[in-house]
Design an enzyme around this catalytic site. Structure first.
Site, short mmCIF file in Angstrom:
data_model
loop_
_atom_site.label_atom_id
_atom_site.label_comp_id
_atom_site.label_asym_id
_atom_site.label_seq_id
_atom_site.Cartn_x
_atom_site.Cartn_y
_atom_site.Cartn_z
N ARG A 75 0.85 -1.19 0.00
CA ARG A 75 0.00 0.00 0.00
C ARG A 75 0.88 1.24 0.00
NH1 ARG A 75 -5.23 -1.65 -1.00
NH2 ARG A 75 -5.71 -3.45 0.29
N ASN B 277 11.84 1.45 2.73
CA ASN B 277 11.07 0.57 1.85
C ASN B 277 12.00 -0.29 1.01
OD1 ASN B 277 8.66 -0.32 0.40
ND2 ASN B 277 9.38 0.94 -1.31
N HIS C 128 12.30 -2.17 -2.61
CA HIS C 128 11.68 -2.09 -3.94
C HIS C 128 12.43 -3.05 -4.87
CE1 HIS C 128 9.42 -0.31 -7.18
NE2 HIS C 128 10.54 -0.14 -7.87
C1 GRF Z 1 9.91 -8.02 -2.09
O1 GRF Z 1 10.37 -8.30 -3.38
C2 GRF Z 1 9.72 -6.53 -1.90
O2 GRF Z 1 10.66 -5.75 -2.55
C3 GRF Z 1 8.38 -6.34 -2.56
O3 GRF Z 1 7.62 -7.43 -2.08
C4 GRF Z 1 8.49 -8.55 -1.87
C5 GRF Z 1 8.27 -9.04 -0.47
O4 GRF Z 1 8.66 -10.37 -0.32
N1 GRF Z 1 7.84 -5.05 -2.29
P1 GRF Z 1 8.45 -11.16 1.06
O5 GRF Z 1 6.98 -11.01 1.46
O6 GRF Z 1 9.36 -10.55 2.08
O7 GRF Z 1 8.79 -12.58 0.75
#
Ligand code: GRF
Length: 217
Positions: free
Chosen positions: A99, A115, A117
């Site tokens: 979100r 964050n 990414h």
């Molecule tokens: C990661 O690739 C993160 O960058 C993205 O969502 C994924 C999260 O993976 N925003 P997890 O839930 O920690 O396995």
């Protein structure tokens, strides 16, 4: 003690990497004290509960379109902030939290939200990134950047950890790793390879931030 709150929407493998590092004494004294999700079925909540770490779900209510949508969302951000703030975190990690958070949330944790990414982001907020080999590639933003990288036929992508500002997928870069795209990659294989780097990077960034922190007033 350097207190960490982790926000998730899914599996939480990055959260697990933080837990594992904490257990191995590899998180520089940082401790995850609460895990919050917008989805009750996020497996990361189970990972937290299994360790006796506080876990909460703050769902975003379905809202009709129109002006009331903004009010519903603003109220949700305040509820979310209240739950997180109850744990007085030094750091809030968005680890697969799907979100967008506005200044309504961010103002409660100034300069304390980071964050992950799953693509390379530029330091200047621009639309392109120059890789270590001098290749100029598009800066991919949004929730679908792994399939986007494949669709665009890119030969390299990566992952970024950055401080969160009200601008989406922007903000000072804390860590970045390039990941080559292989000819037979699909979305799953590429994302898994990216996530392996993300798990290593998030541990390193949290440890470094904890080491550089000043005591809470
Ligand atoms: C990661 O690739 C993160 O960058 C993205 O969502 C994924 C999260 O993976 N925003 P997890 O839930 O920690 O396995």
């Amino acid at each position: 003690m350097y207190t960490v709150a982790v926000l998730i929407s899914g599996s939480g493998s990055n959260l697990q990497a933080l837990f594992d590092a904490q257990d191995a004494g590899d998180l520089g004294g940082a401790e995850v004290h609460v895990v919050v999700s917008d989805r009750s079925d996020a497996f990361g909540l189970q990972r937290a509960l299994a360790r006796g770490v506080a876990a909460a779900c703050v769902p975003l209510p379905a809202a009709p379109s129109g002006p009331s949508r903004h009010a519903v969302r603003a109220a949700w951000e305040q509820r979310l902030a209240k739950v997180v703030a109850a744990f007085t975190p030094d750091l809030v990690v968005l680890a697969g939290f799907m979100r967008i958070l506005s200044s309504g949330f961010l103002q409660h944790f100034p300069n304390r939200v980071i964050n992950q990414h799953p693509a390379l982001l530029p330091a200047d907020g621009g639309d392109t990134v120059t890789t270590s080999t001098g290749l100029v590639i598009p800066a991919l933003r949004g929730a679908h950047v792994v399939p986007d990288a494949l669709r665009l036929g890119m030969s390299v992508t990566g992952c970024t950890i950055h401080r969160v500002t009200p601008r989406v997928d922007d903000g000072p870069i804390l860590a970045r790793t390039e990941v080559p795209i292989l000819p037979d990659d699909d979305e799953v294989s590429l994302h898994e390879r990216i996530k392996a780097h993300e798990r290593r990077m998030i541990v390193q960034v949290v440890r470094d931030l904890a080491a550089g922190s000043s005591p809470k007033s």
